[in-house]
Scaffold this motif. Structure first.
Motif, PDB file in Angstrom:
ATOM      1  N   GLY A 128       0.813  -1.213   0.000  1.00  0.00           N
ATOM      2  CA  GLY A 128       0.000   0.000   0.000  1.00  0.00           C
ATOM      3  C   GLY A 128       0.842   1.257   0.000  1.00  0.00           C
ATOM      4  O   GLY A 128       2.074   1.193   0.085  1.00  0.00           O
ATOM      5  N   PRO A 129       0.193   2.433  -0.108  1.00  0.00           N
ATOM      6  CA  PRO A 129       0.937   3.695  -0.128  1.00  0.00           C
ATOM      7  C   PRO A 129       1.494   4.052   1.247  1.00  0.00           C
ATOM      8  O   PRO A 129       0.746   4.205   2.206  1.00  0.00           O
ATOM      9  CB  PRO A 129      -0.114   4.716  -0.573  1.00  0.00           C
ATOM     10  N   LYS A 130       2.795   4.140   1.361  1.00  0.00           N
ATOM     11  CA  LYS A 130       3.473   4.587   2.582  1.00  0.00           C
ATOM     12  C   LYS A 130       4.361   5.760   2.202  1.00  0.00           C
ATOM     13  O   LYS A 130       4.919   5.789   1.098  1.00  0.00           O
ATOM     14  CB  LYS A 130       4.343   3.479   3.170  1.00  0.00           C
ATOM     15  N   ALA A 131       4.539   6.706   3.123  1.00  0.00           N
ATOM     16  CA  ALA A 131       5.301   7.922   2.814  1.00  0.00           C
ATOM     17  C   ALA A 131       6.696   7.603   2.285  1.00  0.00           C
ATOM     18  O   ALA A 131       7.182   8.235   1.346  1.00  0.00           O
ATOM     19  CB  ALA A 131       5.390   8.810   4.050  1.00  0.00           C
ATOM     20  N   PHE A 132       7.357   6.595   2.857  1.00  0.00           N
ATOM     21  CA  PHE A 132       8.742   6.304   2.458  1.00  0.00           C
ATOM     22  C   PHE A 132       8.838   5.588   1.112  1.00  0.00           C
ATOM     23  O   PHE A 132       9.926   5.465   0.544  1.00  0.00           O
ATOM     24  CB  PHE A 132       9.463   5.500   3.545  1.00  0.00           C
ATOM     25  N   HIS A 133       7.706   5.111   0.572  1.00  0.00           N
ATOM     26  CA  HIS A 133       7.729   4.460  -0.738  1.00  0.00           C
ATOM     27  C   HIS A 133       7.978   5.465  -1.877  1.00  0.00           C
ATOM     28  O   HIS A 133       8.548   5.092  -2.897  1.00  0.00           O
ATOM     29  CB  HIS A 133       6.387   3.771  -1.031  1.00  0.00           C
ATOM     30  N   PHE A 134       7.548   6.709  -1.682  1.00  0.00           N
ATOM     31  CA  PHE A 134       7.558   7.646  -2.809  1.00  0.00           C
ATOM     32  C   PHE A 134       8.952   8.160  -3.160  1.00  0.00           C
ATOM     33  O   PHE A 134       9.272   8.293  -4.350  1.00  0.00           O
ATOM     34  CB  PHE A 134       6.523   8.743  -2.573  1.00  0.00           C
ATOM     35  N   PRO A 135       9.830   8.435  -2.181  1.00  0.00           N
ATOM     36  CA  PRO A 135      11.220   8.749  -2.568  1.00  0.00           C
ATOM     37  C   PRO A 135      11.889   7.592  -3.313  1.00  0.00           C
ATOM     38  O   PRO A 135      12.669   7.812  -4.234  1.00  0.00           O
ATOM     39  CB  PRO A 135      11.900   9.012  -1.221  1.00  0.00           C
ATOM     40  N   ARG A 136      11.556   6.343  -2.944  1.00  0.00           N
ATOM     41  CA  ARG A 136      12.090   5.182  -3.665  1.00  0.00           C
ATOM     42  C   ARG A 136      11.571   5.171  -5.099  1.00  0.00           C
ATOM     43  O   ARG A 136      12.322   4.878  -6.036  1.00  0.00           O
ATOM     44  CB  ARG A 136      11.664   3.885  -2.955  1.00  0.00           C
ATOM     45  N   ARG A 137      10.293   5.481  -5.249  1.00  0.00           N
ATOM     46  CA  ARG A 137       9.697   5.565  -6.580  1.00  0.00           C
ATOM     47  C   ARG A 137      10.412   6.625  -7.421  1.00  0.00           C
ATOM     48  O   ARG A 137      10.700   6.417  -8.600  1.00  0.00           O
ATOM     49  CB  ARG A 137       8.205   5.907  -6.410  1.00  0.00           C
ATOM     50  N   ASN A 138      10.723   7.770  -6.791  1.00  0.00           N
ATOM     51  CA  ASN A 138      11.406   8.856  -7.500  1.00  0.00           C
ATOM     52  C   ASN A 138      12.785   8.423  -7.993  1.00  0.00           C
ATOM     53  O   ASN A 138      13.250   8.853  -9.048  1.00  0.00           O
ATOM     54  CB  ASN A 138      11.540  10.080  -6.588  1.00  0.00           C
ATOM     55  N   ARG A 139      13.450   7.553  -7.234  1.00  0.00           N
ATOM     56  CA  ARG A 139      14.765   7.054  -7.605  1.00  0.00           C
ATOM     57  C   ARG A 139      14.690   6.260  -8.915  1.00  0.00           C
ATOM     58  O   ARG A 139      15.567   6.357  -9.775  1.00  0.00           O
ATOM     59  CB  ARG A 139      15.287   6.162  -6.465  1.00  0.00           C
ATOM     60  N   ILE A 140      13.624   5.468  -9.066  1.00  0.00           N
ATOM     61  CA  ILE A 140      13.453   4.666 -10.286  1.00  0.00           C
ATOM     62  C   ILE A 140      13.179   5.568 -11.479  1.00  0.00           C
ATOM     63  O   ILE A 140      13.731   5.371 -12.561  1.00  0.00           O
ATOM     64  CB  ILE A 140      12.316   3.639 -10.104  1.00  0.00           C
ATOM     65  N   ILE A 141      12.324   6.571 -11.276  1.00  0.00           N
ATOM     66  CA  ILE A 141      12.039   7.531 -12.350  1.00  0.00           C
ATOM     67  C   ILE A 141      13.335   8.180 -12.836  1.00  0.00           C
ATOM     68  O   ILE A 141      13.614   8.258 -14.031  1.00  0.00           O
ATOM     69  CB  ILE A 141      11.028   8.598 -11.877  1.00  0.00           C
ATOM     70  N   ALA A 142      14.160   8.634 -11.878  1.00  0.00           N
ATOM     71  CA  ALA A 142      15.425   9.299 -12.227  1.00  0.00           C
ATOM     72  C   ALA A 142      16.367   8.360 -12.967  1.00  0.00           C
ATOM     73  O   ALA A 142      17.052   8.755 -13.918  1.00  0.00           O
ATOM     74  CB  ALA A 142      16.097   9.825 -10.956  1.00  0.00           C
ATOM     75  N   ALA A 143      16.404   7.091 -12.558  1.00  0.00           N
ATOM     76  CA  ALA A 143      17.339   6.135 -13.154  1.00  0.00           C
ATOM     77  C   ALA A 143      16.939   5.741 -14.577  1.00  0.00           C
ATOM     78  O   ALA A 143      17.800   5.544 -15.439  1.00  0.00           O
ATOM     79  CB  ALA A 143      17.440   4.894 -12.280  1.00  0.00           C
ATOM     80  N   LEU A 144      15.635   5.625 -14.834  1.00  0.00           N
ATOM     81  CA  LEU A 144      15.168   5.173 -16.146  1.00  0.00           C
ATOM     82  C   LEU A 144      15.236   6.266 -17.211  1.00  0.00           C
ATOM     83  O   LEU A 144      15.374   5.976 -18.394  1.00  0.00           O
ATOM     84  CB  LEU A 144      13.729   4.664 -16.053  1.00  0.00           C
ATOM     85  N   ALA A 145      15.127   7.518 -16.794  1.00  0.00           N
ATOM     86  CA  ALA A 145      14.994   8.626 -17.748  1.00  0.00           C
ATOM     87  C   ALA A 145      16.345   9.134 -18.247  1.00  0.00           C
ATOM     88  O   ALA A 145      17.333   9.144 -17.506  1.00  0.00           O
ATOM     89  CB  ALA A 145      14.233   9.774 -17.093  1.00  0.00           C
TER      90      ALA A 145
END
Length: 200
Positions: free
Chosen positions: A108-125
């Motif tokens: 589920g959505p947890k506050a600490f999940h979103f910085p991790r999500r941002n890391r993937i966005i940065a790495a793929l782009a």
């Protein structure tokens, strides 16, 4: 960590550009998100974002409206849509593009999940474009992660009196490239129709 993926995995071969920004974007910010997403995807880039309210959602919607694929990186398991109001949007992306998450199904959505999500966005782009952001914004985290990884960072400037422009103006002050049009992003990343992945 493994990535959980739903959709057309061949799209991962496309050059990817992340578009991120405020969840409480202004009308102008939403228009800019749609404009850049539409034109960059038309030129052959896969637009990557985080399915959040505001800029992210508008960028995804603009791609789908133009019949172009887009990729959403979740801060939840790939089977849990957050925010719930983007359920139909996520279904559309799953059919026409890609849904990605490093979190296992059921997360589920947890506050600490979103910085991790941002890391993937940065790495793929190849590059991250910040449309509108406050000074303390998750979009700035994504931009700084991208810069640390050697990716290009772009920002749309705004009024010094607008709180939602302060983050972008700060990024520009710190070395991000100021952009006024999609063509400037494409030129910087050397993306053109001739070299773009043919997905259709």
């Amino acid at each position: 960590n493994p990535l959980y993926i739903k959709g057309n995995i061949e799209l991962l071969e496309m050059p990817m550009i992340a578009i991120v920004g405020s969840r409480t974007a202004s009308t102008e910010g939403l228009l800019n998100a749609a404009l850049f997403a539409r034109e960059l995807s038309r030129a052959g880039a896969l637009i990557l974002s985080g399915l959040a309210r505001g800029v992210d959602g508008e960028a995804h919607k603009a791609c789908l409206r133009s019949n172009h694929p887009t990729a959403a990186v979740f801060g939840t398991g790939i089977d849990i849509i957050y925010p719930r109001e983007h359920f139909e949007l996520a279904c559309g992306i799953g059919k026409q593009g890609l849904l990605l998450s490093e979190l296992p199904p059921g997360s589920g959505p947890k506050a600490f999940h979103f910085p991790r999500r941002n890391r993937i966005i940065a790495a793929l782009a190849l590059g991250v474009l910040v449309i509108e952001a406050a000074e303390k914004s998750g979009s700035l985290i994504t931009a700084r992660l991208a810069a640390d990884l050697g990716r290009e960072v772009f920002a749309v400037p705004g009024s010094i009196h607008n709180p939602l422009s302060r983050g972008c103006n700060l990024l520009i002050q710190q070395g991000a490239k100021l952009v006024r049009a999609p063509s400037e992003v494409l030129e910087e990343l050397h993306i053109c129709q001739k070299t773009a992945f043919k997905w259709s």
